[in-house]
Design a protein around this motif. Sequence first.
Motif, PDB file in Angstrom:
ATOM      1  N   VAL A 224       0.961  -0.979  -0.203  1.00 25.70           N
ATOM      2  CA  VAL A 224       0.156   0.001   0.159  1.00 25.70           C
ATOM      3  C   VAL A 224       0.866   1.116   0.221  1.00 25.70           C
ATOM      4  O   VAL A 224       0.639   2.284  -0.822  1.00 25.70           O
ATOM      5  N   VAL A 225       1.762   1.185   0.823  1.00 26.80           N
ATOM      6  CA  VAL A 225       2.823   2.618   0.880  1.00 26.80           C
ATOM      7  C   VAL A 225       3.487   2.563  -0.480  1.00 26.80           C
ATOM      8  O   VAL A 225       3.538   3.976  -0.817  1.00 26.80           O
ATOM      9  N   ASP A 226       3.935   1.512  -1.102  1.00 21.09           N
ATOM     10  CA  ASP A 226       4.728   1.497  -2.572  1.00 21.09           C
ATOM     11  C   ASP A 226       3.648   2.165  -3.459  1.00 21.09           C
ATOM     12  O   ASP A 226       4.150   2.796  -4.329  1.00 21.09           O
ATOM     13  N   LYS A 227       2.340   1.790  -3.209  1.00 22.84           N
ATOM     14  CA  LYS A 227       1.336   2.488  -4.263  1.00 22.84           C
ATOM     15  C   LYS A 227       1.286   3.902  -4.113  1.00 22.84           C
ATOM     16  O   LYS A 227       1.244   4.592  -4.957  1.00 22.84           O
ATOM     17  N   ILE A 228       1.298   4.312  -3.115  1.00 26.77           N
ATOM     18  CA  ILE A 228       1.204   5.744  -2.596  1.00 26.77           C
ATOM     19  C   ILE A 228       2.533   6.579  -3.046  1.00 26.77           C
ATOM     20  O   ILE A 228       2.441   7.478  -3.789  1.00 26.77           O
ATOM     21  N   ARG A 229       3.595   5.751  -2.996  1.00 21.21           N
ATOM     22  CA  ARG A 229       4.942   6.553  -3.363  1.00 21.21           C
ATOM     23  C   ARG A 229       4.882   6.493  -4.977  1.00 21.21           C
ATOM     24  O   ARG A 229       5.296   7.494  -5.695  1.00 21.21           O
ATOM     25  N   ALA A 230       4.182   5.663  -5.592  1.00 24.97           N
ATOM     26  CA  ALA A 230       4.253   5.714  -6.907  1.00 24.97           C
ATOM     27  C   ALA A 230       3.085   6.743  -7.300  1.00 24.97           C
ATOM     28  O   ALA A 230       3.211   7.515  -8.506  1.00 24.97           O
ATOM     29  N   ARG A 231       2.138   6.748  -6.513  1.00 27.39           N
ATOM     30  CA  ARG A 231       1.025   8.046  -7.119  1.00 27.39           C
ATOM     31  C   ARG A 231       1.687   9.342  -6.866  1.00 27.39           C
ATOM     32  O   ARG A 231       1.617  10.482  -7.482  1.00 27.39           O
ATOM     33  N   ARG A 232       2.647   9.449  -5.859  1.00 27.82           N
ATOM     34  CA  ARG A 232       3.468  10.728  -5.587  1.00 27.82           C
ATOM     35  C   ARG A 232       4.322  10.961  -6.690  1.00 27.82           C
ATOM     36  O   ARG A 232       4.260  12.081  -7.332  1.00 27.82           O
ATOM     37  N   GLU A 233       5.068   9.915  -7.263  1.00 25.86           N
ATOM     38  CA  GLU A 233       6.002  10.198  -8.432  1.00 25.86           C
ATOM     39  C   GLU A 233       5.320  10.492  -9.444  1.00 25.86           C
ATOM     40  O   GLU A 233       5.741  11.393 -10.334  1.00 25.86           O
ATOM     41  N   ALA A 234       4.282  10.035  -9.886  1.00 30.05           N
ATOM     42  CA  ALA A 234       3.391  10.188 -11.049  1.00 30.05           C
ATOM     43  C   ALA A 234       2.875  11.442 -11.052  1.00 30.05           C
ATOM     44  O   ALA A 234       2.624  12.291 -12.116  1.00 30.05           O
ATOM     45  N   ALA A 235       2.447  12.003 -10.205  1.00 35.52           N
ATOM     46  CA  ALA A 235       1.949  13.425  -9.849  1.00 35.52           C
ATOM     47  C   ALA A 235       2.998  14.425 -10.131  1.00 35.52           C
ATOM     48  O   ALA A 235       2.933  15.485 -10.687  1.00 35.52           O
ATOM     49  N   GLU A 236       4.006  14.117  -9.531  1.00 33.00           N
ATOM     50  CA  GLU A 236       5.306  15.106  -9.778  1.00 33.00           C
ATOM     51  C   GLU A 236       5.713  15.129 -11.240  1.00 33.00           C
ATOM     52  O   GLU A 236       5.841  16.265 -11.799  1.00 33.00           O
ATOM     53  N   ALA A 237       5.592  13.924 -11.690  1.00 37.82           N
ATOM     54  CA  ALA A 237       5.964  13.976 -13.481  1.00 37.82           C
ATOM     55  C   ALA A 237       5.023  14.782 -14.282  1.00 37.82           C
ATOM     56  O   ALA A 237       5.126  15.281 -15.119  1.00 37.82           O
ATOM     57  N   ASP A 238       3.640  14.529 -13.813  1.00 35.02           N
ATOM     58  CA  ASP A 238       2.475  15.284 -14.386  1.00 35.02           C
ATOM     59  C   ASP A 238       2.835  16.798 -14.193  1.00 35.02           C
ATOM     60  O   ASP A 238       2.406  17.569 -15.080  1.00 35.02           O
ATOM     61  N   ILE A 239       3.051  17.281 -13.030  1.00 34.46           N
ATOM     62  CA  ILE A 239       3.254  18.584 -12.774  1.00 34.46           C
ATOM     63  C   ILE A 239       4.357  19.165 -13.642  1.00 34.46           C
ATOM     64  O   ILE A 239       4.021  20.165 -14.154  1.00 34.46           O
ATOM     65  N   ALA A 240       5.436  18.214 -13.983  1.00 35.67           N
ATOM     66  CA  ALA A 240       6.626  19.002 -14.701  1.00 35.67           C
ATOM     67  C   ALA A 240       6.066  19.051 -16.097  1.00 35.67           C
ATOM     68  O   ALA A 240       6.375  20.136 -16.850  1.00 35.67           O
ATOM     69  N   ARG A 241       5.377  17.856 -16.460  1.00 38.83           N
ATOM     70  CA  ARG A 241       4.909  17.809 -17.866  1.00 38.83           C
ATOM     71  C   ARG A 241       3.978  19.120 -17.992  1.00 38.83           C
ATOM     72  O   ARG A 241       4.175  19.710 -19.120  1.00 38.83           O
ATOM     73  N   ILE A 242       2.961  19.152 -17.479  1.00 40.31           N
ATOM     74  CA  ILE A 242       2.126  20.189 -17.733  1.00 40.31           C
ATOM     75  C   ILE A 242       2.573  21.723 -17.718  1.00 40.31           C
ATOM     76  O   ILE A 242       2.488  22.570 -18.293  1.00 40.31           O
ATOM     77  N   GLY A 243       3.656  21.752 -16.302  1.00 44.43           N
ATOM     78  CA  GLY A 243       4.256  22.941 -16.455  1.00 44.43           C
ATOM     79  C   GLY A 243       4.857  23.568 -17.657  1.00 44.43           C
ATOM     80  O   GLY A 243       4.796  24.750 -18.114  1.00 44.43           O
ATOM     81  N   ALA A 244       5.765  22.631 -18.314  1.00 45.31           N
ATOM     82  CA  ALA A 244       6.431  22.611 -19.499  1.00 45.31           C
ATOM     83  C   ALA A 244       5.423  22.994 -20.554  1.00 45.31           C
ATOM     84  O   ALA A 244       5.781  23.842 -21.425  1.00 45.31           O
ATOM     85  N   GLN A 245       4.260  22.299 -20.720  1.00 44.19           N
ATOM     86  CA  GLN A 245       3.476  22.789 -21.651  1.00 44.19           C
ATOM     87  C   GLN A 245       2.794  24.160 -21.372  1.00 44.19           C
ATOM     88  O   GLN A 245       2.579  24.715 -22.461  1.00 44.19           O
ATOM     89  N   LEU A 246       2.543  24.492 -20.266  1.00 48.57           N
ATOM     90  CA  LEU A 246       1.677  26.044 -20.187  1.00 48.57           C
ATOM     91  C   LEU A 246       2.960  26.980 -20.408  1.00 48.57           C
ATOM     92  O   LEU A 246       2.622  27.967 -21.134  1.00 48.57           O
ATOM     93  N   LYS A 247       4.286  26.674 -20.137  1.00 47.53           N
ATOM     94  CA  LYS A 247       5.306  27.544 -20.142  1.00 47.53           C
ATOM     95  C   LYS A 247       5.647  27.665 -21.889  1.00 47.53           C
ATOM     96  O   LYS A 247       5.987  28.755 -22.225  1.00 47.53           O
ATOM     97  N   SER A 248       5.280  26.695 -22.658  1.00 43.12           N
ATOM     98  CA  SER A 248       5.500  26.755 -24.010  1.00 43.12           C
ATOM     99  C   SER A 248       4.271  27.406 -24.816  1.00 43.12           C
ATOM    100  O   SER A 248       4.540  27.831 -25.839  1.00 43.12           O
ATOM    101  N   LEU A 249       3.406  27.791 -24.189  1.00 45.38           N
ATOM    102  CA  LEU A 249       2.316  28.260 -24.907  1.00 45.38           C
ATOM    103  C   LEU A 249       2.338  29.975 -24.900  1.00 45.38           C
ATOM    104  O   LEU A 249       2.862  30.414 -23.942  1.00 45.38           O
ATOM    105  N   PRO A 250       2.238  30.515 -26.004  1.00 43.79           N
ATOM    106  CA  PRO A 250       2.302  32.164 -25.924  1.00 43.79           C
ATOM    107  C   PRO A 250       1.244  32.652 -25.008  1.00 43.79           C
ATOM    108  O   PRO A 250       0.371  32.129 -24.867  1.00 43.79           O
TER     109      PRO A 250
END
Length: 874
Positions: A846-872
């Motif tokens: 269960v703990v491993d699953k939540i750690r994986a959720r945290r890592e996925a959320a961090e990756a999503d934030i980085a990806r979405i942030g980069a996309q927002l930054k790329s928009l004019p």
Amino acid sequence: MNQRPQGGANSSPDHLPTQYVPAEVEGKLYERWVERGYFEADAKSDKEPYTVVIPPPNVTGSLHLGHAFEHTLIDALTRRKRMQGYETLWQPGMDHAGIATQNVVERELAKEGKSRHDLGREAFVERVWQWKAESGGQISGQMRRLGDGVDWSRERFTMDEGLSQAVQTIFKKLYDDGLIYRAERIINWCPRCLTAISDIEVEYQDDDGELVSIRYGDVNDGIVVATTRAETMLGDTAVAVHPEDERYKHLIGTEIELPLTGRRIPIVADAHVDPEFGTGAVKVTPAHDPNDFEIGQRHNLPSLNVLDEHGIITAHGPFQGLDRFEARSTIVGALRAEGRIVAEKRPYTHSVGHCSRCKTTIEPRLSLQWWVKVGPLAKAAGDAVRDGRVKIHPKEMESRYFGWVDNLHDWCISRQLWWGHRIPVWYGPNGEVVCVGPDEQPPTGDGWHQDTDVLDTWFSSGLWPFSTLGWPEQTDSLAKFYPNSVLVTGYDILFFWVARMMMFGLYAMEGTPPFHTIVLHGMVRDQFGKKMSKSFGNAVNPLDWMDAYGSDAVRFTLARGANPGVDVPIGEDWVQGSRNFANKIWNATRFALMNGATVEGELPPAERQSTADRWILSRLNSVVAEVDAYYDDYQFAKLSDTLFHFAWDEVFDWYVELIKTTFAAGGEAADVSRRVLGEVLDVTLRLLHPVVPFVTETLWTSLTGGESLVIADWPSDSGFRDAAAEQEIATLQQVITEVRRFRSDQGLQPGQRVPARLDLDGTPLAPHEDAIRSLLRLQPAGEGFHATASLPVAGATVALDLSGAIDFAAERKRLTKDLAAAEKELAQATAKLGNEAFLAKAPDHVVDKIRARREAAEADIARIGAQLKSLPEA
């Protein structure tokens, strides 16, 4: 890389329909293979032999998914070996299936208001042969549908003349060597089939019954026993207690009254009794329980058989003539009336044996039967694996094998049937017993008669690896093809069939085991891992799937799930996916033919090949090596998966797409790539053929003009590798994949073209600009180009002008919403992982699953942030 096929020039793509329709291809192809004798094995050939026997299906059977699974694996092995130049024999045949077949014909007779006894033995057996000729063996036609490459010219039946001679020969040999004997023992009796059946033909299931505790004797010297089968008490001849049980030591050696019978029976001491179980005292019924029989033998107790073959009470008294289950309740009622029932528990769930064929509750019963003394035979079967003469794959299955052969009880081989190999023993008027061999005349005269029983079906199928080759005659086939190279079978019949073949093969063939390797596979289950059964409503007729999707699709799905010794889940959507794969192969080969792909002439030297050409040839050789290694280790799932991803991902989705620009440009480079594409498809179709024979045969003969893939050479690894080309194409794939992902994130349609500027200077990608633009739908950056996004990937930069292509305000709104959701997910996961009380109590997974959720959320934030930054900015 490979020897070129013999045949004419390449066929026109016009010979291939635009769509692959399996029903229009499979039947005709299979009959052509058989007519040309491709599957027939030559015993006088000087080629190295490769032999596999088919686990003989019952003559009453039809193709089920288990058959389709097993046959697919065997067919893949034998097709590959044939292509590798071995003299390959896949031996077909059917089992006479004594009980099952007799039941089928008896049901047919019942419709006419008759029984087998109305016909008599000889006429009934003739009726069974008639049924076999008219209705039996439909599975043979279904095997053709699947594509089984068996040698039909050698088809055998366990009741045919040659195999009957083998049965009689080995029976006589075992009898003369003192390994077959007749004795009264406890057997599993089926009151419906009216025959003994073996331990391994008994299915155990939990049934609701009753457990009653009964006081034997009077109140002062009484003793309480518990039983689930009160009706058998009529046959009790003792009560047993443990010799060290202080509660009963004073009773050992005394007698006690057996209720309802007027008989007195002894109390005996036996170490078999568990003093901790129940009352520590057990009733002993030697004629109706295997453990009680052993106790009876140790204490010289009489054996009273109180049930006839139909399960009817035979003991004199008020219960005579009652069915066993009716007698059970009646006897309990009578005991209750006498005040002898101390306790009752109902329902009492316990494991009960049932006949695997008719599902009737089995009755343990003392009976005079024929037995094989398995001790020395089983030891030889165990030694052959222990000393390495026979290998079991996967190795971890060895323990199950040893657990069986090291603890085998003598095998009851007689069956009270009329259909089967009749026991070759004659009895004389003065008690004479004569066992007759196949070349001997049975005794004649008044009073002589043959034993009425037949042999267990597994007795004849245990001879299958050598009886099918002509034994006991020393034939060319026996010399060439024995022992078998490999046995492929389910772990569920490791005990039914495999152990018996090992025992008989080693015995009859003077210590030579029947096969070098035993490959055990699992059971086919539904997509949720549940056992397939008509009663569960999840059983599948593989012919229905073949009709809908083609035999190749069914075969590929089964092979792709075949991990050694592991059960195989399968669902219809997976078969649909395999059908899509067959269509992908078809369409890609049509494209190749339409664009002039060829197998004529030698491959152009590497210096004339493009990077993409060298990459795909390098990968092709690696895949050949991988597939060979997986075949040699019986890793069908891995070899199928390797071929799927190579063909679909690398050949069709990458190489074919990369060379489209080369074809468009024309010239020498295009000619080189046409030859390379022909080579890659030639080899890929050869590699795929053993698993998906029909579509590959059709495509390969069109591509190469060769006679047939069945007799084509198996590919070999030429050793060519080009690490630099592989790295360069990997970099190219990285750029294309990243930009495609960005396009998708921005909401662009796959075919939507956008202006772009590519900065490839200083990278190995400069020669690939045309391919990059083609694959990414990128237009040149013309006048007025304004970069709204710039993507640095693998040292290159791709600048895109998305103005006019997307609604930036709407896209910013969507991405902002997605970012908020990702940040919320991160906050929740972080909070949980920061809670010490939660971490102390929560399981690791269960703990491993939540750690994986945290890592996925961090990756999503980085990806979405980069996309927002790329928009004019708006």
